[in-house]
Design a protein around this motif. Structure first.
Motif, PDB file in Angstrom:
ATOM      1  N   UNK A   1      34.024  29.151  77.923  1.00  0.00           N
ATOM      2  CA  UNK A   1      33.259  28.392  78.674  1.00  0.00           C
ATOM      3  C   UNK A   1      31.868  29.220  79.410  1.00  0.00           C
ATOM      4  N   UNK A   2      32.165  30.059  79.726  1.00  0.00           N
ATOM      5  CA  UNK A   2      31.386  31.278  80.419  1.00  0.00           C
ATOM      6  C   UNK A   2      30.607  31.960  79.179  1.00  0.00           C
ATOM      7  N   UNK A   3      31.426  32.151  78.125  1.00  0.00           N
ATOM      8  CA  UNK A   3      30.369  32.705  76.951  1.00  0.00           C
ATOM      9  C   UNK A   3      29.311  31.475  76.621  1.00  0.00           C
TER      10      UNK A   3
ATOM     11  N   UNK B   1      21.103  33.885  77.920  1.00  0.00           N
ATOM     12  CA  UNK B   1      20.810  35.208  77.333  1.00  0.00           C
ATOM     13  C   UNK B   1      21.766  35.643  75.938  1.00  0.00           C
ATOM     14  N   UNK B   2      21.045  36.748  75.480  1.00  0.00           N
ATOM     15  CA  UNK B   2      21.593  37.174  74.215  1.00  0.00           C
ATOM     16  C   UNK B   2      22.201  38.223  74.512  1.00  0.00           C
ATOM     17  N   UNK B   3      23.595  38.578  74.347  1.00  0.00           N
ATOM     18  CA  UNK B   3      24.477  39.748  74.709  1.00  0.00           C
ATOM     19  C   UNK B   3      25.079  40.279  73.233  1.00  0.00           C
ATOM     20  N   UNK B   4      25.048  41.584  73.282  1.00  0.00           N
ATOM     21  CA  UNK B   4      25.860  42.202  72.361  1.00  0.00           C
ATOM     22  C   UNK B   4      27.279  42.023  72.435  1.00  0.00           C
ATOM     23  N   UNK B   5      28.349  42.382  71.714  1.00  0.00           N
ATOM     24  CA  UNK B   5      29.677  42.353  71.886  1.00  0.00           C
ATOM     25  C   UNK B   5      30.005  43.335  72.729  1.00  0.00           C
TER      26      UNK B   5
ATOM     27  N   UNK C   1      22.270  44.280  82.744  1.00  0.00           N
ATOM     28  CA  UNK C   1      22.509  43.197  81.510  1.00  0.00           C
ATOM     29  C   UNK C   1      21.106  42.592  81.324  1.00  0.00           C
ATOM     30  N   UNK C   2      20.599  42.832  80.065  1.00  0.00           N
ATOM     31  CA  UNK C   2      19.301  42.243  79.925  1.00  0.00           C
ATOM     32  C   UNK C   2      19.273  40.801  79.995  1.00  0.00           C
TER      33      UNK C   2
END
Length: 189
Positions: free
Chosen positions: A4-6, A13-17, A118-119
């Motif tokens: 749910x958070x993901x 935002x776009x996050x890398x692994x 975290x960008x």
């Protein structure tokens, strides 16, 4: 829990692994019972909460024990006693779970690290706070300019789940009306 958070984060935002793993490391799961106090008035808020399931209530208590609900935080939202969390001062408000809840907790220190490293996290926070601020202003304006029926009708139109899910005492408090008035409004609807 973390899915749910993901999903929430992926919308903002776009996050890398690697970044996602870092965010997950900052989140501590917590399951609560109904009406559990997460923060007592006068204590410093140590955590930002992300609601997976349930509802948090941020409320004030006056010297006579009267309660005033400031915010309600449902699934898929972040929340805390923000002035205390940010300024590191004793909170004027308390935080309570209204329902059995599943939460992710991020400590103040970890939250600051997320903001700095975290960008997109800081932008996501700013946009969320802007929306919360707008909601608060609209609510305050409604408390000032609308009568009880108008406030109830607006809430039914904009957020009926609040009325359906929460105890009448809390709904009445949120609307700034008595429980008797709320009962009458429900009956006449």
């Amino acid at each position: 829990m973390h899915d749910i958070l993901r999903n929430y984060l992926a919308q903002n935002i776009n996050l890398t692994e690697e970044q996602w793993a870092f965010v997950l490391n900052c989140c501590k799961p917590k399951k609560t019972k109904r009406n559990e106090i997460l923060l007592e008035k006068g204590k410093i808020s140590q955590y930002m909460y992300f609601v997976i399931k349930g509802c948090l209530r941020i409320f004030l208590i006056d010297d006579e024990g009267q309660e005033a609900t400031r915010f309600l935080i449902f699934e898929g939202r972040f929340g805390t006693a923000f002035p205390s969390f940010t300024l590191r001062q004793p909170s004027a408000a308390a935080i309570q779970t209204i329902e059995p809840s599943e939460l992710l907790m991020i400590s103040h220190g970890d939250y600051q690290v997320l903001m700095d490293t975290v960008p997109g996290w800081e932008r996501m926070t700013r946009l969320g706070l802007q929306m919360d601020y707008i909601d608060a202003i609209v609510r305050i304006e409604g408390l000032i300019t609308m009568d009880a029926k108008q406030r109830y009708d607006t809430l039914m139109k904009q957020n009926p789940k609040l009325i359906q899910r929460l105890p009448g005492k809390i709904v009445a408090d949120y609307l700034g009306i008595s429980q008797e008035t709320l009962s009458r409004l429900k009956k006449n609807r």
